[in-house]
Design an enzyme around this catalytic site. Structure first.
Site, PDB file in Angstrom:
ATOM      1  N   ASP A   1      40.619  32.962  45.709  1.00  0.00           N
ATOM      2  CA  ASP A   1      39.582  32.854  44.668  1.00  0.00           C
ATOM      3  C   ASP A   1      38.422  31.965  45.132  1.00  0.00           C
ATOM      4  O   ASP A   1      37.681  31.431  44.293  1.00  0.00           O
ATOM      5  CB  ASP A   1      40.156  32.294  43.341  1.00  0.00           C
ATOM      6  CG  ASP A   1      41.234  33.199  42.758  1.00  0.00           C
ATOM      7  OD1 ASP A   1      41.182  34.420  42.998  1.00  0.00           O
ATOM      8  OD2 ASP A   1      42.137  32.674  42.078  1.00  0.00           O
TER       9      ASP A   1
ATOM     10  N   HIS B   1      37.615  37.851  39.126  1.00  0.00           N
ATOM     11  CA  HIS B   1      38.463  36.732  38.703  1.00  0.00           C
ATOM     12  C   HIS B   1      37.982  36.247  37.340  1.00  0.00           C
ATOM     13  O   HIS B   1      36.773  36.060  37.130  1.00  0.00           O
ATOM     14  CB  HIS B   1      38.389  35.600  39.734  1.00  0.00           C
ATOM     15  CG  HIS B   1      39.227  34.430  39.356  1.00  0.00           C
ATOM     16  ND1 HIS B   1      40.591  34.412  39.493  1.00  0.00           N
ATOM     17  CD2 HIS B   1      38.886  33.241  38.784  1.00  0.00           C
ATOM     18  CE1 HIS B   1      41.065  33.258  39.043  1.00  0.00           C
ATOM     19  NE2 HIS B   1      40.044  32.534  38.613  1.00  0.00           N
TER      20      HIS B   1
ATOM     21  N   SER C   1      33.954  36.213  37.376  1.00  0.00           N
ATOM     22  CA  SER C   1      33.176  36.222  38.620  1.00  0.00           C
ATOM     23  C   SER C   1      33.630  37.377  39.503  1.00  0.00           C
ATOM     24  O   SER C   1      34.823  37.674  39.575  1.00  0.00           O
ATOM     25  CB  SER C   1      33.421  34.930  39.423  1.00  0.00           C
ATOM     26  OG  SER C   1      33.228  33.776  38.641  1.00  0.00           O
TER      27      SER C   1
ATOM     28  N   ASN D   1      36.790  41.109  44.698  1.00  0.00           N
ATOM     29  CA  ASN D   1      37.789  40.781  43.671  1.00  0.00           C
ATOM     30  C   ASN D   1      37.058  40.345  42.404  1.00  0.00           C
ATOM     31  O   ASN D   1      35.961  39.806  42.457  1.00  0.00           O
ATOM     32  CB  ASN D   1      38.664  39.617  44.162  1.00  0.00           C
ATOM     33  CG  ASN D   1      39.737  39.231  43.165  1.00  0.00           C
ATOM     34  OD1 ASN D   1      40.433  40.097  42.619  1.00  0.00           O
ATOM     35  ND2 ASN D   1      39.878  37.939  42.900  1.00  0.00           N
TER      36      ASN D   1
HETATM   37  C1  GRF Z   1      41.393  40.767  34.717  1.00  0.00           C
HETATM   38  O1  GRF Z   1      41.239  39.734  33.799  1.00  0.00           O
HETATM   39  C2  GRF Z   1      40.869  40.357  36.067  1.00  0.00           C
HETATM   40  O2  GRF Z   1      39.799  39.463  35.995  1.00  0.00           O
HETATM   41  C3  GRF Z   1      42.051  39.670  36.694  1.00  0.00           C
HETATM   42  O3  GRF Z   1      43.163  40.415  36.259  1.00  0.00           O
HETATM   43  C4  GRF Z   1      42.849  41.050  35.025  1.00  0.00           C
HETATM   44  C5  GRF Z   1      43.102  42.507  35.227  1.00  0.00           C
HETATM   45  O4  GRF Z   1      42.986  43.243  34.034  1.00  0.00           O
HETATM   46  N1  GRF Z   1      41.922  39.587  38.130  1.00  0.00           N
HETATM   47  P1  GRF Z   1      43.025  44.818  34.092  1.00  0.00           P
HETATM   48  O5  GRF Z   1      44.323  45.220  34.785  1.00  0.00           O
HETATM   49  O6  GRF Z   1      41.828  45.285  34.857  1.00  0.00           O
HETATM   50  O7  GRF Z   1      42.992  45.258  32.663  1.00  0.00           O
END
Ligand code: GRF
Length: 225
Positions: free
Chosen positions: A151, A115, A142, A113
């Site tokens: 997370d 985050h 991260s 994932n």
């Molecule tokens: C990103 O900021 C990611 O870190 C978080 O959700 C957002 C997704 O953005 N988990 P995208 O859909 O990849 O533009």
């Protein structure tokens, strides 16, 4: 252990915009990320990222969480959908659903994932606003293995971004996102090359040695895409 497949088959889960998905698609097409994106699955039918996948000729699926009264039933349907594509890695790229322990256990050690914070700081939502409100001077993103602890799984690599005086959450989010687009392909490539894995004790092993603390993107060789 089964022999690794090259390129590594992956399935990407999204809920929205899909800019991280696009960076993975771009790196794979540029030949700097050895993955075969078998499918992109969204829990929201209107996720813009589905169109990005279609444009790239990648199969798309929707497993709509609103059609499942119970979280476990949704996860069960999602898992069945994912496993039809036989991924070696499941990539959560802006997938905004909490996952049941059974689902997480099923993909243990093969689910990453991204985050938008320097974990363990700021788990959960609305991280950019919270980083500014709490006076952080540094923020970032991260990539971590997913465990049952939201997370909270072991972090592989992070990207740091300075919080500037007068930053709005939107401005900060934009700078973090630009770093995310480098960060995620790098971690996925390490996994594809079998340089990283999660051992039975939940410890990340990198190039055969326990990873004592997360890598910093700025001190790593970045993928040229
Ligand atoms: C990103 O900021 C990611 O870190 C978080 O959700 C957002 C997704 O953005 N988990 P995208 O859909 O990849 O533009």
């Amino acid at each position: 252990m089964p022999a690794p497949q090259s390129p590594l088959p992956i399935v990407v889960l999204i809920s929205g915009r899909g800019s991280n998905l696009q960076s993975i698609i771009d790196c794979a097409s540029a030949g700097v990320l050895a993955v075969d994106i078998r499918a992109v699955i969204s829990n929201r039918p209107a996720a813009a990222g589905l169109e990005l996948a279609r444009r790239a000729g990648i199969p798309t699926e929707v497993v709509d969480h609103t059609r499942h009264a119970e979280r476990a039933a949704f996860d069960h349907a999602l898992q069945a959908c994912i496993d039809r594509y036989r991924p070696g890695l499941l990539v959560l790229a802006g997938f905004m659903r909490l996952l049941t322990p059974a689902f997480v256990t099923h993909y243990r050690g093969r689910m990453l994932n991204i985050h938008p914070s320097l974990l363990p700081a700021l788990p959960g939502l609305d991280t950019h606003r919270r980083a500014i409100a709490s006076g952080q001077r540094e923020h970032g993103a991260s990539v971590h293995f997913v465990t049952a602890d939201m997370d909270g799984g072991p972090v592989i690599v992070q990207a740091r971004v300075k919080v500037l005086p007068g930053d709005t959450p939107g401005q900060l989010a934009e700078r973090v996102l630009a770093r995310e687009h480098r960060l995620f392909p790098l971690a996925i490539q390490w996994f594809a090359e079998q340089r990283i894995f999660l051992d039975d004790n939940g410890q990340i092993v990198f190039d055969g040695l326990p990873l004592a603390s997360p890598f910093d993107l700025d001190s790593e060789v970045v993928l040229p895409c």
